[in-house]
Design a protein around this motif. Sequence first.
Motif, mmCIF file in Angstrom:
data_model
loop_
_atom_site.group_PDB
_atom_site.id
_atom_site.type_symbol
_atom_site.label_atom_id
_atom_site.label_comp_id
_atom_site.label_asym_id
_atom_site.label_seq_id
_atom_site.Cartn_x
_atom_site.Cartn_y
_atom_site.Cartn_z
ATOM 1 N N ALA A 8 -1.510 9.919 -7.786
ATOM 2 C CA ALA A 8 -1.052 9.012 -6.744
ATOM 3 C C ALA A 8 -1.787 9.194 -5.426
ATOM 4 C CB ALA A 8 0.443 9.208 -6.508
ATOM 5 N N PHE A 9 -2.033 8.065 -4.784
ATOM 6 C CA PHE A 9 -2.494 8.011 -3.402
ATOM 7 C C PHE A 9 -1.299 7.489 -2.610
ATOM 8 C CE2 PHE A 9 -3.939 5.600 0.239
ATOM 9 C CZ PHE A 9 -4.896 6.417 0.807
ATOM 10 N N SER A 11 0.053 5.793 0.806
ATOM 11 C CA SER A 11 -0.288 5.051 2.007
ATOM 12 C C SER A 11 0.945 5.028 2.906
ATOM 13 C CB SER A 11 -0.689 3.619 1.620
ATOM 14 O OG SER A 11 -0.953 2.842 2.764
ATOM 15 N N TRP A 35 -3.315 12.561 -4.106
ATOM 16 C CA TRP A 35 -4.581 12.572 -3.373
ATOM 17 C C TRP A 35 -4.330 13.144 -1.988
ATOM 18 C CZ3 TRP A 35 -7.002 10.199 0.894
ATOM 19 C CH2 TRP A 35 -8.392 10.291 0.904
ATOM 20 N N LEU A 55 -8.767 5.257 -4.346
ATOM 21 C CA LEU A 55 -8.139 4.352 -5.316
ATOM 22 C C LEU A 55 -8.703 4.562 -6.716
ATOM 23 C CD1 LEU A 55 -7.956 1.055 -3.259
ATOM 24 C CD2 LEU A 55 -6.033 2.405 -4.083
ATOM 25 N N SER A 58 -7.258 7.667 -8.265
ATOM 26 C CA SER A 58 -5.800 7.759 -8.351
ATOM 27 C C SER A 58 -5.243 6.711 -9.300
ATOM 28 C CB SER A 58 -5.177 7.558 -6.963
ATOM 29 O OG SER A 58 -5.662 8.522 -6.058
ATOM 30 N N HIS A 60 -1.997 5.702 -9.344
ATOM 31 C CA HIS A 60 -0.972 4.901 -8.680
ATOM 32 C C HIS A 60 -1.172 4.907 -7.174
ATOM 33 C CE1 HIS A 60 0.803 5.752 -12.586
ATOM 34 N NE2 HIS A 60 1.498 4.641 -12.409
ATOM 35 N N PHE A 61 -0.662 3.867 -6.543
ATOM 36 C CA PHE A 61 -0.766 3.701 -5.095
ATOM 37 C C PHE A 61 0.654 3.570 -4.572
ATOM 38 C CE2 PHE A 61 -1.957 1.512 -1.179
ATOM 39 C CZ PHE A 61 -3.156 2.111 -0.841
ATOM 40 N N GLU A 78 -4.700 -0.880 4.137
ATOM 41 C CA GLU A 78 -4.576 -0.192 2.851
ATOM 42 C C GLU A 78 -3.854 -1.053 1.823
ATOM 43 O OE1 GLU A 78 -3.057 3.769 3.535
ATOM 44 O OE2 GLU A 78 -4.890 4.365 4.571
ATOM 45 N N ALA A 82 -5.616 -2.222 -1.672
ATOM 46 C CA ALA A 82 -4.958 -1.972 -2.965
ATOM 47 C C ALA A 82 -4.810 -3.266 -3.755
ATOM 48 C CB ALA A 82 -3.596 -1.328 -2.746
ATOM 49 N N LEU A 89 -7.010 -1.019 -9.671
ATOM 50 C CA LEU A 89 -5.611 -0.642 -9.528
ATOM 51 C C LEU A 89 -4.727 -1.851 -9.809
ATOM 52 C CD1 LEU A 89 -3.978 1.895 -8.513
ATOM 53 C CD2 LEU A 89 -3.854 0.716 -6.346
ATOM 54 N N ILE A 94 1.065 -0.212 -8.296
ATOM 55 C CA ILE A 94 1.418 -0.157 -6.880
ATOM 56 C C ILE A 94 2.935 -0.020 -6.809
ATOM 57 C CG2 ILE A 94 1.411 -1.371 -4.678
ATOM 58 C CD1 ILE A 94 -1.107 -2.878 -5.711
#
Length: 158
Positions: A8-9, A11, A35, A55, A58, A60-61, A78, A82, A89, A94
């Motif tokens: 995961a990233f 934001s 991340w 992204l 990773s 997932h966001f 961001e 995404a 992604l 997301i």
Amino acid sequence: MPATTYDAFISYAESDASFVRDLADALRRRGVRVWPDEGKLRRGDAVLRSLERALKASRHFLLVISPDYLASSRGNFEMGVALAHGPILPANRIIPLYTARVEPSAVPSPIADLAGLRAGSMPVDELALKVAELIKRGNRGNRAARQKPAAANVPAQH
């Protein structure tokens, strides 16, 4: 595409940094590889390239949505990156996390159409458990565990 390195990233707005540190720590305790942004993405630092690398690396966001996030240029940037990187992604990766009450009309429709979690209504450890489950399942067939950000999820402020 490079091999996925992180699960995961995250934001988020700067004002949510303490919450995000706690969430990231709780996710890591559950084996989720996050991340390590920790505020390292800054204007003027080839942000788009750094974000694209994050992204790509990773699975997932996670969007930590709060009024400050929606008002921030970084948050909007961001979210846009995404959504624009569908092949990198897909939208089902997301995951919006609503930390505070926001006006439903303030959430961009592509994000509002995604299922999300009401992060502000549960302890961080419980949220981390739910997010970790979503990530580990890869979001396949797990729509019931997430909630659409309708009025109950994104209540209007009065």
